[in-house]
Design a protein around this motif. Structure first.
Motif, PDB file in Angstrom:
ATOM      1  N   GLU A 175      52.596  50.005  56.965  1.00  0.00           N
ATOM      2  CA  GLU A 175      54.231  50.340  56.890  1.00  0.00           C
ATOM      3  C   GLU A 175      54.605  50.471  55.417  1.00  0.00           C
ATOM      4  N   ASN A 176      53.495  49.765  54.578  1.00  0.00           N
ATOM      5  CA  ASN A 176      54.187  50.018  53.171  1.00  0.00           C
ATOM      6  C   ASN A 176      53.298  50.843  52.436  1.00  0.00           C
ATOM      7  N   THR A 177      52.495  51.830  52.842  1.00  0.00           N
ATOM      8  CA  THR A 177      51.535  52.624  52.175  1.00  0.00           C
ATOM      9  C   THR A 177      52.109  54.050  52.301  1.00  0.00           C
ATOM     10  N   GLU A 178      52.259  54.711  51.025  1.00  0.00           N
ATOM     11  CA  GLU A 178      52.974  55.883  50.875  1.00  0.00           C
ATOM     12  C   GLU A 178      52.339  56.967  51.437  1.00  0.00           C
ATOM     13  N   GLU A 179      50.976  56.932  51.659  1.00  0.00           N
ATOM     14  CA  GLU A 179      50.017  57.964  52.291  1.00  0.00           C
ATOM     15  C   GLU A 179      50.449  58.437  53.722  1.00  0.00           C
ATOM     16  N   PHE A 180      51.065  57.600  54.088  1.00  0.00           N
ATOM     17  CA  PHE A 180      51.418  57.496  55.734  1.00  0.00           C
ATOM     18  C   PHE A 180      52.872  57.694  55.992  1.00  0.00           C
ATOM     19  N   ARG A 181      53.590  58.601  54.971  1.00  0.00           N
ATOM     20  CA  ARG A 181      54.959  58.887  55.063  1.00  0.00           C
ATOM     21  C   ARG A 181      55.235  59.844  56.545  1.00  0.00           C
ATOM     22  N   SER A 182      54.205  60.591  56.652  1.00  0.00           N
ATOM     23  CA  SER A 182      54.514  61.423  57.684  1.00  0.00           C
ATOM     24  C   SER A 182      54.705  60.870  59.343  1.00  0.00           C
ATOM     25  N   GLU A 187      68.377  49.977  55.538  1.00  0.00           N
ATOM     26  CA  GLU A 187      68.381  49.245  56.809  1.00  0.00           C
ATOM     27  C   GLU A 187      67.757  50.009  58.093  1.00  0.00           C
ATOM     28  N   ILE A 188      67.829  51.413  57.834  1.00  0.00           N
ATOM     29  CA  ILE A 188      67.244  52.357  58.884  1.00  0.00           C
ATOM     30  C   ILE A 188      65.719  52.316  58.465  1.00  0.00           C
ATOM     31  N   LYS A 189      65.524  52.351  57.145  1.00  0.00           N
ATOM     32  CA  LYS A 189      63.987  52.286  56.679  1.00  0.00           C
ATOM     33  C   LYS A 189      63.267  51.054  57.342  1.00  0.00           C
ATOM     34  N   THR A 190      63.997  50.109  57.090  1.00  0.00           N
ATOM     35  CA  THR A 190      63.325  48.809  57.798  1.00  0.00           C
ATOM     36  C   THR A 190      63.276  48.875  59.079  1.00  0.00           C
ATOM     37  N   LEU A 191      64.015  49.490  60.117  1.00  0.00           N
ATOM     38  CA  LEU A 191      63.709  49.676  61.348  1.00  0.00           C
ATOM     39  C   LEU A 191      62.556  50.394  61.615  1.00  0.00           C
ATOM     40  N   VAL A 192      62.454  51.570  60.901  1.00  0.00           N
ATOM     41  CA  VAL A 192      61.046  52.342  60.938  1.00  0.00           C
ATOM     42  C   VAL A 192      60.059  51.801  60.753  1.00  0.00           C
ATOM     43  N   ASP A 193      59.903  51.016  59.567  1.00  0.00           N
ATOM     44  CA  ASP A 193      59.041  50.276  59.087  1.00  0.00           C
ATOM     45  C   ASP A 193      58.551  49.233  60.133  1.00  0.00           C
ATOM     46  N   ASP A 194      59.394  48.640  60.719  1.00  0.00           N
ATOM     47  CA  ASP A 194      59.097  47.336  61.770  1.00  0.00           C
ATOM     48  C   ASP A 194      58.530  48.132  62.962  1.00  0.00           C
ATOM     49  N   LEU A 195      59.092  49.118  63.427  1.00  0.00           N
ATOM     50  CA  LEU A 195      58.420  50.018  64.591  1.00  0.00           C
ATOM     51  C   LEU A 195      56.996  50.449  64.163  1.00  0.00           C
ATOM     52  N   LEU A 196      56.747  50.968  62.944  1.00  0.00           N
ATOM     53  CA  LEU A 196      55.492  51.173  62.644  1.00  0.00           C
ATOM     54  C   LEU A 196      54.527  50.166  62.906  1.00  0.00           C
ATOM     55  N   LYS A 197      54.898  49.264  62.229  1.00  0.00           N
ATOM     56  CA  LYS A 197      54.142  47.884  62.294  1.00  0.00           C
ATOM     57  C   LYS A 197      53.621  47.606  63.775  1.00  0.00           C
ATOM     58  N   ASP A 198      54.490  47.402  64.503  1.00  0.00           N
ATOM     59  CA  ASP A 198      54.185  47.376  66.140  1.00  0.00           C
ATOM     60  C   ASP A 198      53.107  48.482  66.625  1.00  0.00           C
ATOM     61  N   ASN A 228      74.320  61.704  59.326  1.00  0.00           N
ATOM     62  CA  ASN A 228      74.400  63.087  59.185  1.00  0.00           C
ATOM     63  C   ASN A 228      73.468  63.718  57.974  1.00  0.00           C
ATOM     64  N   GLY A 229      73.094  65.026  58.446  1.00  0.00           N
ATOM     65  CA  GLY A 229      72.073  65.742  57.332  1.00  0.00           C
ATOM     66  C   GLY A 229      70.698  65.693  58.134  1.00  0.00           C
ATOM     67  N   LYS A 230      69.861  65.909  57.031  1.00  0.00           N
ATOM     68  CA  LYS A 230      68.534  66.123  57.182  1.00  0.00           C
ATOM     69  C   LYS A 230      67.835  64.704  57.777  1.00  0.00           C
ATOM     70  N   LYS A 231      67.302  64.575  58.784  1.00  0.00           N
ATOM     71  CA  LYS A 231      66.851  63.017  59.274  1.00  0.00           C
ATOM     72  C   LYS A 231      65.328  62.933  59.180  1.00  0.00           C
ATOM     73  N   VAL A 232      64.889  62.388  57.831  1.00  0.00           N
ATOM     74  CA  VAL A 232      63.637  62.198  57.244  1.00  0.00           C
ATOM     75  C   VAL A 232      63.727  60.965  56.670  1.00  0.00           C
ATOM     76  N   TYR A 233      62.743  60.369  56.892  1.00  0.00           N
ATOM     77  CA  TYR A 233      62.520  58.841  56.324  1.00  0.00           C
ATOM     78  C   TYR A 233      63.045  58.677  54.915  1.00  0.00           C
ATOM     79  N   GLY A 234      62.601  59.590  54.023  1.00  0.00           N
ATOM     80  CA  GLY A 234      63.037  59.552  52.440  1.00  0.00           C
ATOM     81  C   GLY A 234      64.401  59.565  52.436  1.00  0.00           C
TER      82      GLY A 234
END
Length: 365
Positions: A299-306, A252-263, A241-247
């Protein structure tokens, strides 16, 4: 080795064996010529103020080489006498460049250095935890060998109210202040190229994510691993619920996003852009630190949060699209059922009329 070398030493005149006033004279005193005798001994009654004023290689400013953050004539004897009576905290600072860098940047003369410490007076004061109004800062430029440098003396005008202090952890900040200004033009070009590669990478990665999400939605040919991860992330986001942004996402969802970005970032074009961006980052880091750190994956770099936010956004849309499709299928199914019912009713009604007509004909026979 970093492009700017900064060394800071602390001296308390009540306990230090070094005569800080003599140091001021030694780094400052020089009239018209360069002293080349590197082994010249310091007279026993001189102080550190004398040292930075008169040591071999100093560039003189009138009768000596001492200057301050204020553009005014300096009385070496007054500075030396003040330091002889001073009982507060004193720091000596050495800032050194390579000869080629000093020539290229124009920091091969005392006036450039005087303008620099004057311009950065607030930063210097902050680094030694002093208000700029309480900062005393004297320096002299030594055009020595392969490493031209300045010696600085830093202390408080009012040590009882503002004693000042300097933490070793602040040394890197002080180095950064001088590095950014001395290499301003060179760093500006690096920042420009770095920003260009960063923005291009963000733009192309986000467009790639949109394309993949649409392909998943329309069942186009997409790598099965990415399809399953996109769908899994989409399902997990349903319960958020609420705002759906990475931060704001749970780990567990951040891990899914990071893994997808890696691919996704394994795409050759995105890999090329990330490497070019990182090369500029490493060149920039060399100005401040001689140790080259290990590269960090995207996937571990802050500059590419967008880019991560784009993955969350498209996965959320994928889920909404799936729900809309289900709803449309449900509506269509209901409409078909209603149509069948209506047709059945018409058929039954028609059959009843035919049966009734047959009965009438039989009655009339």
């Amino acid at each position: 080795m970093s492009r700017v070398v900064v060394k800071v030493s602390y001296h308390n005149p009540r306990t230090s064996s070094k005569n800080i006033a003599g140091y001021a004279e030694y780094i400052a005193k020089r009239e018209g010529v360069e002293i080349r005798n590197q082994d010249k001994a310091r007279p026993p009654d001189t102080t550190y103020a004398d040292y930075i004023a008169t040591r071999p290689g100093v560039e003189t400013r009138g009768s000596h080489g001492l200057f301050s953050i204020e553009d005014r004539p300096i009385s070496l004897s007054e500075v030396s006498n003040e330091l002889k009576e001073y009982s507060g905290n004193v720091w000596t600072v050495i800032i050194s460049l390579k000869r080629e860098d000093a020539i290229k940047t124009g920091f091969d003369n005392s006036e450039a250095w005087r303008e620099l410490i004057s311009d950065k007076a607030e930063d210097i004061a902050k680094n030694f935890n002093l208000p700029v109004s309480a900062l005393n800062c004297y320096a002299a430029f030594h055009d020595a060998g392969e490493h031209p440098h300045i010696h600085m003396i830093v202390y408080s005008k009012d040590p009882k109210v503002h004693p000042g202090y300097h933490k070793q952890s602040s040394l890197q900040k002080l180095k950064s202040v001088f590095t950014r200004k001395i290499f301003e033009e060179e760093l500006s070009d690096i920042y420009k190229h770095k920003s260009e590669f960063r923005d291009l990478l963000r733009e192309e990665a986000i467009e790639r994510i949109r394309t993949l999400a649409n392909d998943v939605k329309t069942n186009k040919n997409v790598e099965p691993n990415i399809v399953s991860k996109f769908i899994h992330l989409s399902e997990q986001l349903e319960g958020i619920n609420g705002k759906k942004v990475y931060g704001y996402m749970p780990e567990e969802i951040k891990t899914l996003v990071d893994d997808l970005l890696k691919d996704i970032s394994s795409d050759p074009r995105l890999t090329e852009l990330y490497n070019k961006w990182y090369e500029q980052k490493e060149i920039q880091q060399e100005f401040y630190n001689s140790n080259k750190p290990e590269r960090i994956p995207i996937e571990n770099t802050e500059e590419f949060r967008s880019i991560k936010n784009a993955i969350v956004r498209e996965a959320s849309r994928l889920h909404l699209s799936h729900k809309e499709s289900e709803q449309q299928q449900t509506v269509a199914s209901i409409a078909v059922d209603e149509l069948i019912d209506m047709l059945c009713q018409i058929y039954v009604s028609g059959a009843d009329d035919m049966e009734l007509n047959d009965d009438c004909q039989e009655d009339s026979i």
